[in-house]
Write a protein that holds these residues in place. Structure first.
Motif, mmCIF file in Angstrom:
data_model
loop_
_atom_site.group_PDB
_atom_site.id
_atom_site.type_symbol
_atom_site.label_atom_id
_atom_site.label_comp_id
_atom_site.label_asym_id
_atom_site.label_seq_id
_atom_site.Cartn_x
_atom_site.Cartn_y
_atom_site.Cartn_z
ATOM 1 N N LEU A 1 14.045 19.163 -10.259
ATOM 2 C CA LEU A 1 13.977 19.969 -8.734
ATOM 3 C C LEU A 1 13.617 21.235 -9.072
ATOM 4 O O LEU A 1 14.486 22.001 -9.747
ATOM 5 C CB LEU A 1 15.339 19.582 -7.834
ATOM 6 C CG LEU A 1 15.202 20.437 -6.526
ATOM 7 C CD1 LEU A 1 13.820 19.771 -5.470
ATOM 8 C CD2 LEU A 1 16.392 20.167 -5.799
ATOM 9 N N SER A 2 12.555 21.659 -8.662
ATOM 10 C CA SER A 2 12.235 23.196 -8.655
ATOM 11 C C SER A 2 12.020 23.722 -7.156
ATOM 12 O O SER A 2 11.324 23.468 -6.609
ATOM 13 C CB SER A 2 10.895 23.497 -9.597
ATOM 14 O OG SER A 2 11.084 22.844 -10.728
ATOM 15 N N THR A 3 12.483 25.126 -6.923
ATOM 16 C CA THR A 3 12.129 25.656 -5.819
ATOM 17 C C THR A 3 12.191 27.253 -6.294
ATOM 18 O O THR A 3 13.103 27.802 -6.406
ATOM 19 C CB THR A 3 13.470 25.733 -4.897
ATOM 20 O OG1 THR A 3 14.344 26.224 -5.151
ATOM 21 C CG2 THR A 3 13.476 24.276 -4.471
ATOM 22 N N ASN B 1 7.427 25.157 -1.292
ATOM 23 C CA ASN B 1 8.073 25.806 -2.375
ATOM 24 C C ASN B 1 8.915 24.925 -3.115
ATOM 25 O O ASN B 1 9.612 25.364 -4.003
ATOM 26 C CB ASN B 1 9.335 26.774 -1.586
ATOM 27 C CG ASN B 1 8.583 27.869 -0.785
ATOM 28 O OD1 ASN B 1 7.458 28.024 -0.713
ATOM 29 N ND2 ASN B 1 9.440 28.793 0.064
ATOM 30 N N ILE B 2 8.746 23.556 -2.935
ATOM 31 C CA ILE B 2 9.679 22.593 -3.594
ATOM 32 C C ILE B 2 8.861 21.634 -4.304
ATOM 33 O O ILE B 2 7.873 21.233 -3.869
ATOM 34 C CB ILE B 2 10.436 21.834 -2.629
ATOM 35 C CG1 ILE B 2 11.411 22.750 -1.814
ATOM 36 C CG2 ILE B 2 11.291 20.675 -3.177
ATOM 37 C CD1 ILE B 2 12.286 22.183 -0.691
ATOM 38 N N LEU C 1 9.543 18.132 -6.629
ATOM 39 C CA LEU C 1 10.581 17.023 -7.001
ATOM 40 C C LEU C 1 10.093 16.000 -7.839
ATOM 41 O O LEU C 1 9.098 15.677 -7.422
ATOM 42 C CB LEU C 1 11.474 16.569 -5.713
ATOM 43 C CG LEU C 1 12.174 15.234 -6.057
ATOM 44 C CD1 LEU C 1 13.462 15.835 -6.912
ATOM 45 C CD2 LEU C 1 12.564 14.370 -4.625
#
Length: 101
Positions: free
Chosen positions: A58-60, A84-85, A87
């Motif tokens: 998971l990157s934000t 912005n996300i 997954l």
């Protein structure tokens, strides 16, 4: 022991080795440092019946979370993007450590 007996024993041993299934070894890590390094010591888990190796990322923005482990709750690969996300979820059982980052 006759030659035929030796051959039969060899065939039985060979067939039993071919039929035995070795557990899949997966990378296991739940806390990551920057540069994709595991915070804890490198560990593995062995899958049980019905399990696969799981990789969840998971990157934000600058914030990244990842989990690697053995899991029975696996589905097909998922890639979900929003503004912005990102997954990413994938499960594999092709070879040991297939969930390595």
């Amino acid at each position: 022991m006759t030659k035929v007996t030796k051959i039969i024993i060899l065939l039985i041993v060979t067939i039993s080795l071919l039929c035995s299934v070795e557990a899949l070894k997966c990378v296991k890590c739940t806390q990551f440092l920057p540069l994709k390094r595991c915070k804890s010591s490198k560990a593995t888990c062995e899958t049980k019946e019905g399990e696969k190796c799981l990789l969840l990322k998971l990157s934000t923005g600058n914030y990244h979370i990842a989990v690697q482990k053995c899991s029975s709750h696996c589905s097909n690969a998922i890639d979900y993007y929003t503004k912005n996300i990102h997954l990413h979820l994938s499960c594999c059982d092709s070879h040991s450590s297939c969930n390595k980052l």
